[in-house]
Write a protein that holds these residues in place. Structure first.
Motif, PDB file in Angstrom:
ATOM      1  N   GLU A  68       0.592  -0.988  -0.111  1.00 21.90           N
ATOM      2  CA  GLU A  68      -0.007   0.299  -0.030  1.00 21.90           C
ATOM      3  C   GLU A  68       0.877   1.147   0.119  1.00 21.90           C
ATOM      4  O   GLU A  68       0.616   2.383  -0.789  1.00 21.90           O
ATOM      5  CB  GLU A  68      -0.750   0.064   0.818  1.00 21.90           C
ATOM      6  N   LEU A  69       1.852   0.961   1.086  1.00 23.14           N
ATOM      7  CA  LEU A  69       2.464   2.522   0.587  1.00 23.14           C
ATOM      8  C   LEU A  69       3.331   2.496  -0.724  1.00 23.14           C
ATOM      9  O   LEU A  69       3.998   3.820  -1.248  1.00 23.14           O
ATOM     10  CB  LEU A  69       3.949   2.852   1.974  1.00 23.14           C
ATOM     11  N   ALA A  70       4.096   1.784  -1.333  1.00 25.37           N
ATOM     12  CA  ALA A  70       4.187   1.683  -2.993  1.00 25.37           C
ATOM     13  C   ALA A  70       3.600   2.411  -3.790  1.00 25.37           C
ATOM     14  O   ALA A  70       4.150   3.028  -4.225  1.00 25.37           O
ATOM     15  CB  ALA A  70       4.656   0.184  -3.456  1.00 25.37           C
ATOM     16  N   GLU A  71       2.441   2.118  -3.906  1.00 25.70           N
ATOM     17  CA  GLU A  71       1.430   2.724  -4.604  1.00 25.70           C
ATOM     18  C   GLU A  71       0.966   4.335  -4.026  1.00 25.70           C
ATOM     19  O   GLU A  71       1.842   4.763  -5.209  1.00 25.70           O
ATOM     20  CB  GLU A  71      -0.051   1.872  -4.442  1.00 25.70           C
ATOM     21  N   GLY A  72       1.228   4.363  -2.585  1.00 28.49           N
ATOM     22  CA  GLY A  72       1.097   5.916  -2.161  1.00 28.49           C
ATOM     23  C   GLY A  72       2.335   6.878  -2.634  1.00 28.49           C
ATOM     24  O   GLY A  72       2.035   7.771  -3.202  1.00 28.49           O
ATOM     25  N   ARG A  73       3.423   5.376  -2.465  1.00 26.03           N
ATOM     26  CA  ARG A  73       4.945   6.533  -3.197  1.00 26.03           C
ATOM     27  C   ARG A  73       5.081   6.925  -3.895  1.00 26.03           C
ATOM     28  O   ARG A  73       5.238   8.290  -4.936  1.00 26.03           O
ATOM     29  CB  ARG A  73       5.811   5.682  -2.456  1.00 26.03           C
ATOM     30  N   ALA A  74       4.308   5.936  -4.750  1.00 28.40           N
ATOM     31  CA  ALA A  74       4.443   6.552  -6.600  1.00 28.40           C
ATOM     32  C   ALA A  74       3.547   7.281  -6.907  1.00 28.40           C
ATOM     33  O   ALA A  74       3.875   8.342  -7.495  1.00 28.40           O
ATOM     34  CB  ALA A  74       3.811   4.890  -6.992  1.00 28.40           C
ATOM     35  N   LEU A  78       5.334  10.567  -8.581  1.00 22.64           N
ATOM     36  CA  LEU A  78       4.556  11.467  -9.388  1.00 22.64           C
ATOM     37  C   LEU A  78       3.373  12.583  -9.488  1.00 22.64           C
ATOM     38  O   LEU A  78       3.467  13.848 -10.336  1.00 22.64           O
ATOM     39  CB  LEU A  78       3.128  10.443 -10.324  1.00 22.64           C
ATOM     40  N   HIS A  79       2.908  12.985  -8.806  1.00 25.74           N
ATOM     41  CA  HIS A  79       1.767  14.006  -8.724  1.00 25.74           C
ATOM     42  C   HIS A  79       2.829  15.159  -8.217  1.00 25.74           C
ATOM     43  O   HIS A  79       2.663  16.201  -8.528  1.00 25.74           O
ATOM     44  CB  HIS A  79       0.608  13.906  -7.219  1.00 25.74           C
ATOM     45  N   SER A  80       3.901  14.888  -6.914  1.00 30.56           N
ATOM     46  CA  SER A  80       4.901  15.941  -6.873  1.00 30.56           C
ATOM     47  C   SER A  80       5.937  16.253  -8.670  1.00 30.56           C
ATOM     48  O   SER A  80       6.127  17.796  -8.420  1.00 30.56           O
ATOM     49  CB  SER A  80       5.633  15.667  -6.238  1.00 30.56           C
ATOM     50  N   PHE A  83       1.995  15.449 -11.891  1.00 32.17           N
ATOM     51  CA  PHE A  83       1.352  14.644 -12.876  1.00 32.17           C
ATOM     52  C   PHE A  83       0.232  14.381 -12.439  1.00 32.17           C
ATOM     53  O   PHE A  83      -0.278  14.733 -11.360  1.00 32.17           O
ATOM     54  CB  PHE A  83       1.640  12.975 -12.881  1.00 32.17           C
ATOM     55  N   ARG A  84      -0.783  14.183 -13.350  1.00 32.21           N
ATOM     56  CA  ARG A  84      -2.707  14.580 -12.449  1.00 32.21           C
ATOM     57  C   ARG A  84      -3.096  12.866 -12.353  1.00 32.21           C
ATOM     58  O   ARG A  84      -3.019  12.569 -13.279  1.00 32.21           O
ATOM     59  CB  ARG A  84      -3.615  15.447 -13.748  1.00 32.21           C
ATOM     60  N   ILE A  85      -3.361  12.917 -11.368  1.00 32.11           N
ATOM     61  CA  ILE A  85      -4.135  10.800 -11.292  1.00 32.11           C
ATOM     62  C   ILE A  85      -5.425  11.587 -10.842  1.00 32.11           C
ATOM     63  O   ILE A  85      -6.446  12.210 -10.337  1.00 32.11           O
ATOM     64  CB  ILE A  85      -3.804  10.870  -9.487  1.00 32.11           C
ATOM     65  N   LEU A  86      -5.842  10.770 -13.017  1.00 37.12           N
ATOM     66  CA  LEU A  86      -7.436  10.523 -13.109  1.00 37.12           C
ATOM     67  C   LEU A  86      -8.110   9.205 -12.448  1.00 37.12           C
ATOM     68  O   LEU A  86      -9.270   9.777 -11.693  1.00 37.12           O
ATOM     69  CB  LEU A  86      -6.702  10.127 -14.707  1.00 37.12           C
TER      70      LEU A  86
END
Length: 287
Positions: A68-74, A78-80, A83-86
């Motif tokens: 879960e942390l890996a997905e959040g870190r990725a 990207l957001h930083s 990249f916009r998270i769709l």
């Protein structure tokens, strides 16, 4: 003895730690730096309206938390970088959902699959079951242990076995590898270039547009930072290649991180007082 959570822990980490299996099963102290970084990831999940549905795994075993942390870190990385998270867990025509759907300035959405191979997996494939559990109990680093470590063997395997089946040939696809390996591909730019290029030329990888290697690390006495290494795939199907603006952003960041790794390695090599154990701690941080 359970995991010790520092008093500096924020409300998100304290919330998930109350009844977490990984807290009961562990026997170590989380440093203040990692505590803050975990809090930041959990806050990011909340801002993305993802925290509530992820609570069962965030409070599960250590590997569930790590995934879960890996997905959040990725997503946070990207957001930083603009990249916009769709979407989270975007559907795929293959029937296997991904982890993220993101967008750079170019409108084409990028389908992202996140993988988080760890050092335990390196031993899992080498040792008998009893030997593996004995080695696992000793922790990641053991004084005097000598073994050959590959930065790409495990990542290549998880991409082949677990990521490719989610990609279709009608959109850009990227794998983000957030690792906790003995030797991280995020820190091996230049060393693994030939291996990655050869891997990307495999016909089976025609739907893979790029690989982003990401390594959260905690230099001694400093905040957690993310090191990255990025490879786009010129052999991918045209529709599966990443937009040029996305490639430019991620390549630029990887080049900056490569300079950091190179400069720090030179400083450590010039310090005769630094032991190999100190170097490993500096590179990979602690729990």
């Amino acid at each position: 003895m359970p995991v010790t959570i520092p008093n500096s822990a924020g409300p998100y980490l304290r919330r998930i730690a109350v009844s977490a299996k990984w807290v009961r099963d562990g026997n170590y102290t989380i440093s203040n730096s990692w505590t803050k970084e975990m809090e930041d990831v959990l806050r990011f999940f909340d801002e993305q309206n993802q925290l509530q549905r992820r609570l069962p795994r965030l409070q599960g075993k250590w590997r569930e938390l790590a995934a879960e942390l890996a997905e959040g870190r990725a997503g946070r990385f990207l957001h930083s970088h603009g990249f916009r998270i769709l979407a989270w867990e975007p559907p795929s025509l293959t029937g296997c959902p991904g982890d993220l759907l993101v967008q750079a300035k170019t409108p084409a959405p990028i389908f992202v699959e996140v993988k988080c191979p760890d050092w335990e997996g390196e031993f899992e494939g080498e040792l008998e079951k009893k030997e593996f559990f004995e080695r696992k109990a000793l922790g990641k680093y053991v004084d005097g242990e000598g073994r050959a470590a590959s930065a790409v063997e495990i990542p290549f395997r998880v991409i082949r076995d677990n990521a490719l089946k989610k990609f279709t040939d009608d959109r850009p696809n990227m794998v983000v590898v957030v690792d906790d390996l003995m030797l991280s591909p995020a820190e091996a730019r230049g060393i693994i270039d030939g291996q990655v290029r050869g891997f990307l030329r495999e016909p089976a990888l025609a739907r893979l547009g790029a690989i982003l290697f990401l390594k959260p690390e905690c230099p001694v006495g400093e905040p957690v930072r993310y090191l990255s290494n990025f490879y786009d795939n010129p052999a991918a199907l045209p529709a599966c290649q990443l937009p040029r603006d996305a490639v430019a952003v991620l390549k630029d960041r990887a080049e900056q991180d490569s300079t950091i790794v190179h400069d720090e390695a030179n400083r450590w090599t010039d310090d005769p007082q630094r032991t190999l154990e100190d170097l490993a701690t500096k590179l990979c941080g602690g729990a």
